[in-house]
Design a protein around this motif. Sequence first.
Motif, PDB file in Angstrom:
ATOM      1  N   UNK A   1       0.845  -1.199   0.000  1.00 45.69           N
ATOM      2  CA  UNK A   1       0.000   0.000   0.000  1.00 45.69           C
ATOM      3  C   UNK A   1       0.878   1.245   0.000  1.00 45.69           C
ATOM      4  N   UNK A   2       0.546   2.160  -0.901  1.00 43.41           N
ATOM      5  CA  UNK A   2       1.190   3.477  -0.875  1.00 43.41           C
ATOM      6  C   UNK A   2       0.511   4.277   0.222  1.00 43.41           C
ATOM      7  N   UNK A   3       1.289   4.724   1.201  1.00 40.48           N
ATOM      8  CA  UNK A   3       0.732   5.354   2.389  1.00 40.48           C
ATOM      9  C   UNK A   3      -0.076   6.598   2.036  1.00 40.48           C
ATOM     10  N   UNK A   4      -1.196   6.742   2.702  1.00 40.59           N
ATOM     11  CA  UNK A   4      -2.048   7.912   2.503  1.00 40.59           C
ATOM     12  C   UNK A   4      -3.441   7.612   2.999  1.00 40.59           C
ATOM     13  N   UNK A   5      -4.220   8.651   3.311  1.00 43.95           N
ATOM     14  CA  UNK A   5      -5.568   8.441   3.846  1.00 43.95           C
ATOM     15  C   UNK A   5      -6.435   7.609   2.897  1.00 43.95           C
ATOM     16  N   UNK A   6      -6.950   6.501   3.381  1.00 48.73           N
ATOM     17  CA  UNK A   6      -7.870   5.687   2.604  1.00 48.73           C
ATOM     18  C   UNK A   6      -7.250   4.815   1.536  1.00 48.73           C
ATOM     19  N   UNK A   7      -5.931   4.839   1.377  1.00 52.68           N
ATOM     20  CA  UNK A   7      -5.317   4.088   0.278  1.00 52.68           C
ATOM     21  C   UNK A   7      -5.244   2.585   0.542  1.00 52.68           C
ATOM     22  N   UNK A   8      -5.595   2.162   1.757  1.00 49.71           N
ATOM     23  CA  UNK A   8      -5.710   0.714   2.008  1.00 49.71           C
ATOM     24  C   UNK A   8      -7.162   0.256   1.889  1.00 49.71           C
ATOM     25  N   UNK A   9      -8.041   1.131   1.409  1.00 56.73           N
ATOM     26  CA  UNK A   9      -9.448   0.798   1.187  1.00 56.73           C
ATOM     27  C   UNK A   9      -9.676   0.737  -0.324  1.00 56.73           C
ATOM     28  N   UNK A  10      -9.720  -0.469  -0.865  1.00 58.98           N
ATOM     29  CA  UNK A  10      -9.797  -0.658  -2.307  1.00 58.98           C
ATOM     30  C   UNK A  10     -11.254  -0.867  -2.730  1.00 58.98           C
ATOM     31  N   UNK A  11     -11.737  -0.112  -3.735  1.00 58.07           N
ATOM     32  CA  UNK A  11     -13.162  -0.171  -4.102  1.00 58.07           C
ATOM     33  C   UNK A  11     -13.460  -1.231  -5.166  1.00 58.07           C
TER      34      UNK A  11
END
Length: 305
Positions: A191-201
Amino acid sequence: MDTASDLRVFVRVMDRGSFSAAAEDLGLTPSAVSKVISRLEDRLGARLLERSTRRLALTPEGETLLARARRIVADIEEAEAEVMRVRGAPRGRLRINSGTAFGLHQLTPALADFLARYPEIDIELSITDRLVDLIEEQADIAVRSGHFPQGPFVQLKIADLQRVICAAPSYVKRRGMPRVAADLKSHDCIVVAGPGLNRWPFNTASGVEVTEVRPRVSTDDAEAALRLAVEGAGIVRLSDVIVGGPLRRGELIALLADIHHVEPFPLSAFYPAGRQRLPRVAVFMEFLKEKFGHAPWRLAGKAAS
């Protein structure tokens, strides 16, 4: 110097924030630039700048003059550009600012073609993901994904980018193929760090739903995430402008493409209003649309199954 030249110096001083920086751009000495500003002030009978050891500040009279001077200088440059267009090939120094992903993976490999087409254009290329002030940094054009801050800029959309979920064949062979979004919870994800970037749609019958993945590796650099994925460290979700080459070469394979919500977002060029009339800028804009308008990095075909 004439009045137009003096105004050009004044504008450059304010764009660059100091006499010395403006002097370097204009091929003058700082003392010569200072004399130009003093001459303008004497002619107008008003102080234009408040000078200190740390910064230059415009007086109210200076603010009034700067707004008019910018338009005058822009009109002169446009007139010169028209003459150059009639006279012959585009020429001069083209200052380009690009984000890292597009700049490294797409733009830089294509610039040799542009330079071959226009041998009288020199390029000054800056690659950075920080937001830049095109006026302050004297850039002719910026290429960015996503949305650019509001300002006195013209935007030209080049193409839409998409996200891709992918992994190396070696990883899939070792850990198996995820078939549904929930399978990702038992996989190693990068995961590239950042808000919400570990939430995949993902697209579902009831709309877009997100799956929260567990980062086996988290990094603040997309290039590092790409390299980790190619080496088989896990599953990654990145822009197709980054992973297009590895996908075509078989270093990565797309996963869950039938249900993944790709979140299209624009790749655009931004430039100060009026700058497109400069021949070197106009031909570069045409080059961007020709080379990248059809998203050549996008891999045709289906995900691995």
